[in-house]
Design a protein around this motif. Structure first.
Motif, PDB file in Angstrom:
ATOM      1  N   PHE A 129      -5.830 -11.446   8.212  1.00 21.07           N
ATOM      2  CA  PHE A 129      -5.392 -10.110   8.615  1.00 21.07           C
ATOM      3  C   PHE A 129      -3.956  -9.859   8.155  1.00 21.07           C
ATOM      4  O   PHE A 129      -3.208 -10.800   7.884  1.00 21.07           O
ATOM      5  CB  PHE A 129      -5.516  -9.940  10.133  1.00 21.07           C
ATOM      6  N   GLU A 139     -10.379 -10.821  12.880  1.00 19.52           N
ATOM      7  CA  GLU A 139     -10.778 -11.304  11.554  1.00 19.52           C
ATOM      8  C   GLU A 139     -10.146 -12.664  11.227  1.00 19.52           C
ATOM      9  O   GLU A 139      -9.105 -13.022  11.778  1.00 19.52           O
ATOM     10  CB  GLU A 139     -10.373 -10.292  10.487  1.00 19.52           C
ATOM     11  N   CYS A 163       0.852  -1.173   0.000  1.00 16.60           N
ATOM     12  CA  CYS A 163       0.000   0.000   0.000  1.00 16.60           C
ATOM     13  C   CYS A 163       0.895   1.233   0.000  1.00 16.60           C
ATOM     14  O   CYS A 163       1.838   1.322   0.789  1.00 16.60           O
ATOM     15  CB  CYS A 163      -0.905   0.012   1.233  1.00 16.60           C
ATOM     16  N   CYS A 206       0.136   4.301   5.539  1.00 21.41           N
ATOM     17  CA  CYS A 206       0.907   3.053   5.596  1.00 21.41           C
ATOM     18  C   CYS A 206       2.404   3.323   5.479  1.00 21.41           C
ATOM     19  O   CYS A 206       3.210   2.720   6.177  1.00 21.41           O
ATOM     20  CB  CYS A 206       0.455   2.088   4.508  1.00 21.41           C
ATOM     21  N   GLU A 214      -1.622  -6.072  11.996  1.00 20.95           N
ATOM     22  CA  GLU A 214      -2.803  -6.237  12.851  1.00 20.95           C
ATOM     23  C   GLU A 214      -2.813  -7.613  13.527  1.00 20.95           C
ATOM     24  O   GLU A 214      -3.749  -8.382  13.357  1.00 20.95           O
ATOM     25  CB  GLU A 214      -4.067  -6.054  12.020  1.00 20.95           C
ATOM     26  N   SER A 246      -6.012  -8.745  15.439  1.00 15.86           N
ATOM     27  CA  SER A 246      -7.282  -8.655  14.712  1.00 15.86           C
ATOM     28  C   SER A 246      -8.161  -9.876  14.986  1.00 15.86           C
ATOM     29  O   SER A 246      -7.673 -11.001  15.031  1.00 15.86           O
ATOM     30  CB  SER A 246      -7.012  -8.569  13.205  1.00 15.86           C
ATOM     31  N   THR A 261     -10.108   3.001   8.412  1.00 11.16           N
ATOM     32  CA  THR A 261     -10.761   1.907   9.123  1.00 11.16           C
ATOM     33  C   THR A 261      -9.786   0.884   9.692  1.00 11.16           C
ATOM     34  O   THR A 261     -10.149   0.145  10.601  1.00 11.16           O
ATOM     35  CB  THR A 261     -11.744   1.168   8.200  1.00 11.16           C
ATOM     36  N   TYR A 262      -8.581   0.800   9.166  1.00 15.21           N
ATOM     37  CA  TYR A 262      -7.652  -0.246   9.593  1.00 15.21           C
ATOM     38  C   TYR A 262      -6.900   0.146  10.854  1.00 15.21           C
ATOM     39  O   TYR A 262      -6.309   1.212  10.927  1.00 15.21           O
ATOM     40  CB  TYR A 262      -6.657  -0.575   8.479  1.00 15.21           C
ATOM     41  N   HIS A 263      -6.927  -0.746  11.832  1.00 12.96           N
ATOM     42  CA  HIS A 263      -6.153  -0.554  13.051  1.00 12.96           C
ATOM     43  C   HIS A 263      -4.706  -0.919  12.732  1.00 12.96           C
ATOM     44  O   HIS A 263      -4.450  -1.777  11.883  1.00 12.96           O
ATOM     45  CB  HIS A 263      -6.660  -1.463  14.154  1.00 12.96           C
ATOM     46  N   ARG A 264      -3.766  -0.309  13.412  1.00 15.99           N
ATOM     47  CA  ARG A 264      -2.358  -0.636  13.223  1.00 15.99           C
ATOM     48  C   ARG A 264      -1.741  -0.863  14.590  1.00 15.99           C
ATOM     49  O   ARG A 264      -2.025  -0.147  15.545  1.00 15.99           O
ATOM     50  CB  ARG A 264      -1.611   0.492  12.503  1.00 15.99           C
TER      51      ARG A 264
END
Length: 112
Positions: free
Chosen positions: A82, A79, A19, A24, A74, A77, A59-62
């Motif tokens: 991830f 999910e 990205c 990022c 992540e 996460s 929206t993305y946590h780091r």
């Protein structure tokens, strides 16, 4: 980097991508690998992981290591799949970069 956070990945990650958005790049997680929950094991250091919750529209946590500041992706996460910072891997992950995201934000000095 410092060893405070350690993890293991069984088998090759699902994919790798880069990205180029400023967020990022500034966090040091431009190239990431996506892992499945069942192939990822956090071996040590869960208490050393700090997670930054983004300000909308992001929206993305780091996450990063509290001890040395290394960006992790992540790892906490919930999910099923991830991202993990590819720079944190010790060995060849067995996958190659499959995509580039936010190409318009790639700095002029970045090649390839």
């Amino acid at each position: 980097m410092c060893g405070a956070v350690r993890f293991a990945i069984s088998g090759p990650p699902k994919m790798m991508g880069t990205c180029h958005c400023s967020r990022c790049r500034k966090l040091g997680t431009s190239t990431i690998v996506f892992v499945e929950r069942d192939q990822f094991t956090l071996v040590d250091g869960e208490g050393e992981i700090e997670t930054v919750v983004p300000v909308p529209p992001f929206t993305y946590h780091r996450s990063f290591c509290r001890a040395c500041g290394t960006s992790l992706g992540e790892p906490l996460s919930p999910e099923a799949s991830f991202p993990i910072n590819a720079q944190c891997l010790d060995d060849d992950p067995g996958v190659r970069n499959a995509f580039h995201e936010h190409e318009a934000d790639r700095p002029m000095w970045a090649e390839g």
